[in-house]
Design a protein around this motif. Sequence first.
Motif, PDB file in Angstrom:
ATOM      1  N   TYR A   1     -26.564  27.975 -14.410  1.00 36.78           N
ATOM      2  CA  TYR A   1     -26.012  27.625 -13.100  1.00 36.78           C
ATOM      3  C   TYR A   1     -25.288  28.819 -12.497  1.00 36.78           C
ATOM      4  CZ  TYR A   1     -22.953  25.178  -9.809  1.00 36.78           C
ATOM      5  OH  TYR A   1     -22.276  24.796  -8.696  1.00 36.78           O
ATOM      6  N   ARG A   2     -24.490  29.531 -13.327  1.00 40.73           N
ATOM      7  CA  ARG A   2     -23.761  30.684 -12.810  1.00 40.73           C
ATOM      8  C   ARG A   2     -24.718  31.815 -12.453  1.00 40.73           C
ATOM      9  NH1 ARG A   2     -19.924  31.572  -9.785  1.00 40.73           N
ATOM     10  NH2 ARG A   2     -18.557  30.150 -10.911  1.00 40.73           N
ATOM     11  N   VAL A   3     -25.810  31.972 -13.209  1.00 45.97           N
ATOM     12  CA  VAL A   3     -26.796  33.001 -12.860  1.00 45.97           C
ATOM     13  C   VAL A   3     -27.391  32.698 -11.493  1.00 45.97           C
ATOM     14  CG1 VAL A   3     -29.043  33.959 -13.445  1.00 45.97           C
ATOM     15  CG2 VAL A   3     -27.383  33.621 -15.214  1.00 45.97           C
ATOM     16  N   VAL A   4     -27.655  31.408 -11.207  1.00 49.06           N
ATOM     17  CA  VAL A   4     -28.301  31.062  -9.934  1.00 49.06           C
ATOM     18  C   VAL A   4     -27.328  31.235  -8.776  1.00 49.06           C
ATOM     19  CG1 VAL A   4     -29.296  29.170  -8.636  1.00 49.06           C
ATOM     20  CG2 VAL A   4     -29.976  29.542 -10.974  1.00 49.06           C
ATOM     21  N   ILE A   5     -26.085  30.710  -8.904  1.00 48.72           N
ATOM     22  CA  ILE A   5     -25.210  30.727  -7.733  1.00 48.72           C
ATOM     23  C   ILE A   5     -24.300  31.945  -7.682  1.00 48.72           C
ATOM     24  CG2 ILE A   5     -25.103  28.214  -7.746  1.00 48.72           C
ATOM     25  CD1 ILE A   5     -22.097  28.653  -8.543  1.00 48.72           C
ATOM     26  N   GLY A   6     -24.333  32.806  -8.727  1.00 49.27           N
ATOM     27  CA  GLY A   6     -23.358  33.883  -8.817  1.00 49.27           C
ATOM     28  C   GLY A   6     -23.257  34.716  -7.552  1.00 49.27           C
ATOM     29  N   PRO A   7     -22.071  34.850  -6.968  1.00 45.52           N
ATOM     30  CA  PRO A   7     -21.996  35.528  -5.678  1.00 45.52           C
ATOM     31  C   PRO A   7     -22.231  37.026  -5.764  1.00 45.52           C
ATOM     32  CG  PRO A   7     -19.836  34.763  -6.365  1.00 45.52           C
ATOM     33  CD  PRO A   7     -20.785  34.277  -7.378  1.00 45.52           C
ATOM     34  N   SER A   8     -21.942  37.646  -6.886  1.00 51.31           N
ATOM     35  CA  SER A   8     -22.097  39.095  -6.951  1.00 51.31           C
ATOM     36  C   SER A   8     -22.922  39.472  -8.181  1.00 51.31           C
ATOM     37  CB  SER A   8     -20.735  39.772  -7.016  1.00 51.31           C
ATOM     38  OG  SER A   8     -20.094  39.394  -8.201  1.00 51.31           O
ATOM     39  N   LEU A   9     -23.272  40.757  -8.242  1.00 51.90           N
ATOM     40  CA  LEU A   9     -24.127  41.211  -9.341  1.00 51.90           C
ATOM     41  C   LEU A   9     -23.410  41.196 -10.699  1.00 51.90           C
ATOM     42  CD1 LEU A   9     -26.964  41.894  -9.512  1.00 51.90           C
ATOM     43  CD2 LEU A   9     -26.481  44.241  -8.967  1.00 51.90           C
ATOM     44  N   PRO A  10     -22.147  41.657 -10.814  1.00 55.95           N
ATOM     45  CA  PRO A  10     -21.481  41.563 -12.129  1.00 55.95           C
ATOM     46  C   PRO A  10     -21.345  40.136 -12.635  1.00 55.95           C
ATOM     47  CG  PRO A  10     -20.349  43.143 -10.793  1.00 55.95           C
ATOM     48  CD  PRO A  10     -21.351  42.509  -9.911  1.00 55.95           C
ATOM     49  N   ASP A  11     -21.216  39.153 -11.734  1.00 60.06           N
ATOM     50  CA  ASP A  11     -21.189  37.755 -12.170  1.00 60.06           C
ATOM     51  C   ASP A  11     -22.467  37.389 -12.897  1.00 60.06           C
ATOM     52  OD1 ASP A  11     -18.832  36.313 -11.434  1.00 60.06           O
ATOM     53  OD2 ASP A  11     -19.336  36.817  -9.372  1.00 60.06           O
ATOM     54  N   ARG A  12     -23.584  37.807 -12.334  1.00 57.34           N
ATOM     55  CA  ARG A  12     -24.872  37.458 -12.947  1.00 57.34           C
ATOM     56  C   ARG A  12     -25.045  38.171 -14.274  1.00 57.34           C
ATOM     57  NH1 ARG A  12     -26.715  37.354  -7.310  1.00 57.34           N
ATOM     58  NH2 ARG A  12     -27.172  35.172  -6.895  1.00 57.34           N
ATOM     59  N   ILE A  13     -24.599  39.424 -14.327  1.00 55.60           N
ATOM     60  CA  ILE A  13     -24.725  40.143 -15.604  1.00 55.60           C
ATOM     61  C   ILE A  13     -23.873  39.479 -16.667  1.00 55.60           C
ATOM     62  CG2 ILE A  13     -24.508  42.377 -16.719  1.00 55.60           C
ATOM     63  CD1 ILE A  13     -24.667  43.639 -14.025  1.00 55.60           C
ATOM     64  N   LEU A  14     -22.661  39.062 -16.286  1.00 54.91           N
ATOM     65  CA  LEU A  14     -21.779  38.379 -17.249  1.00 54.91           C
ATOM     66  C   LEU A  14     -22.404  37.076 -17.719  1.00 54.91           C
ATOM     67  CD1 LEU A  14     -19.018  38.138 -18.609  1.00 54.91           C
ATOM     68  CD2 LEU A  14     -18.204  37.026 -16.566  1.00 54.91           C
TER      69      LEU A  14
END
Lengths: 89, 130
Positions: free
Chosen positions: A22-35
């Motif tokens: 869910y966080r990968v899909v909605i993540g607002p920024s690139l470091p969020d998705r990497i995390l």
Amino acid sequence: MIDTALWISLALFSAAISLNFYRVVIGPSLPDRILAVDTMYMNSIALIVIFGIWVNGKNYFEAALLIAMLGFISTIAICKYLLRGDIIE
Amino acid sequence: MLDSILEGVIAFMLIAGGAFAFIGSLGLTHLKDFYMRLHGPSKTTTLGVGCTLLGSSLYFSLQGGPVVQELLITVFAFITAPVSAHMLAKSALHHKLKPDPRTRGNPIELESEKPKHAVEEAPQGNSPLP
């Protein structure tokens, strides 16, 4: 006793991976998705280890070790790319 | 007798690992900004995977000699998780991600408008120093 614990632990790790996705899909920024992807591979290591306990096989830990090493290297590489604009200078 | 105690310990380790990982992922989903979200997974996921691998190591030790290969992954995870969290925090500061407005204190990487290595111009006008 271990069977019940395996079921509960499988359910918890699957829920954790769903939340990471869910966080990968909605993540607002690139470091969020990497995390989120970083957390996802750590959880998948535990999932593979639990599967190894379930089928009573000792060889699954090598797959888990490979996932751990490749995931760490890829996280560091993407962070390096974000920081410097290049991976190997 | 000893086997049943060890089985209880293994079951506790598995459930504790799952609970830790789930709480960490809940924090990753629900917290407000990136700097808060970094806290959850980088601490709890390491502990969750460590607990699960310790339980697996105990389980395979029950069926024969002691098995220590699983501890290798635990040590690797405990070494690498702070490194990747540090790199992620550095890249987030480099991208100047907005913190939550209620956050106290502002790091110098986030408040500076100019690029980091810009040449400072000499102050014009009369300076208080002679």
